[in-house]
Write an enzyme that holds these catalytic residues in place. Sequence first.
Site, mmCIF file in Angstrom:
data_model
loop_
_atom_site.group_PDB
_atom_site.id
_atom_site.type_symbol
_atom_site.label_atom_id
_atom_site.label_comp_id
_atom_site.label_asym_id
_atom_site.label_seq_id
_atom_site.Cartn_x
_atom_site.Cartn_y
_atom_site.Cartn_z
ATOM 1 N N SER A 77 59.235 25.102 -46.565
ATOM 2 C CA SER A 77 58.077 23.979 -46.327
ATOM 3 C C SER A 77 57.999 22.717 -46.381
ATOM 4 C CB SER A 77 56.900 24.882 -47.002
ATOM 5 O OG SER A 77 56.532 26.027 -47.079
ATOM 6 N N ASP A 78 59.078 21.797 -46.333
ATOM 7 C CA ASP A 78 59.077 20.667 -46.361
ATOM 8 C C ASP A 78 60.392 20.222 -45.387
ATOM 9 O OD1 ASP A 78 58.334 17.950 -46.828
ATOM 10 O OD2 ASP A 78 59.641 17.778 -48.603
#
Length: 324
Positions: free
Chosen positions: A119-120
């Site tokens: 998610s990054d």
Amino acid sequence: MATMDWLVGLVSRLFVDFHFQWLVDETRRNLPRELDFAAEAENMRLARRLYCGRFPWLEVPGAVAGLVSKRVLVMELCRGGQIDDLAYISSNRLDRRQIVKQVNQLYSCMMFDCGFVHSDPHPGNLLVRPDPALPSGVRIVLLDHGLYNQLTPDFRLSYCRLWRAIIDGDLAGIRASADSLGCGHLYGLFACMVSGRSWRAVSAGVSRSEFSTEEELSIQSEAGRLLPQMTQVLESVPRQMLLLFKANDLLRGIEHRLTGRQRFGPGLSFTLLTDACLRTLAEASWAAADWRDWLRLRCRLCLIRALLIVRDLWAAAAASVESA
């Protein structure tokens, strides 16, 4: 968090067309998860199990046993250069096209196959280094596992149907998919944000239109004017969709940085994502006993893979000419 909440509230009062409350809500939900290092160690373990077995060229750092808590995490040292560091890539004679292919294969697997999505996604969390033991000669290291999200099967299928409609220029399909993802009233802008292409290209079918300098300039000029509507899209879509916007931007950015614009046809990232999307839809058609759609999708997959082979041969020929 209090400062961010106050600032977003102020902006919302001054500029009523801008919608940023979703950003505050997401940060408030995710920040405690990112600061739990025991959870990060578990994410690393799961990522290694899901992805390192599929991709022998992928490295995920392991946690050092006995040195993990909610406040402290000690990991293996993984060496390499940042994935968009052209000087490092050139000095180590790494194949730029191969790097683009491998990182696209990884994120396609995350988004379309497993649904367990890092998610990054940004270039600082991806390292590359030479590895003569690998057939490709390129090892990729994935860092920063503090935050993952699990995409639901229904969401993944809705996203695949949206992607298929964008490929084909199926406006009714784009609208139906956008409706299922919460922003049917802005379906055109939504499709442009997902694909990174202009509405003219989306309407014609992205697979049939090349990305030109004129289109790039048009997108840049329209982005500022459409910013309020873009914030509405971001506020309306499921939170899972925000990750895919980020991942798509990462993949397009890495391709542009490493290989530039394609000489013919859609970009390599787009082609590889399309391959993964159609494969997932074919599996769903097989499970639903929709043999006609399954056969149609399998034929398209064969064409896409033939295109990838042609492009690989083209790239190898070009590299031979340059070295000569």
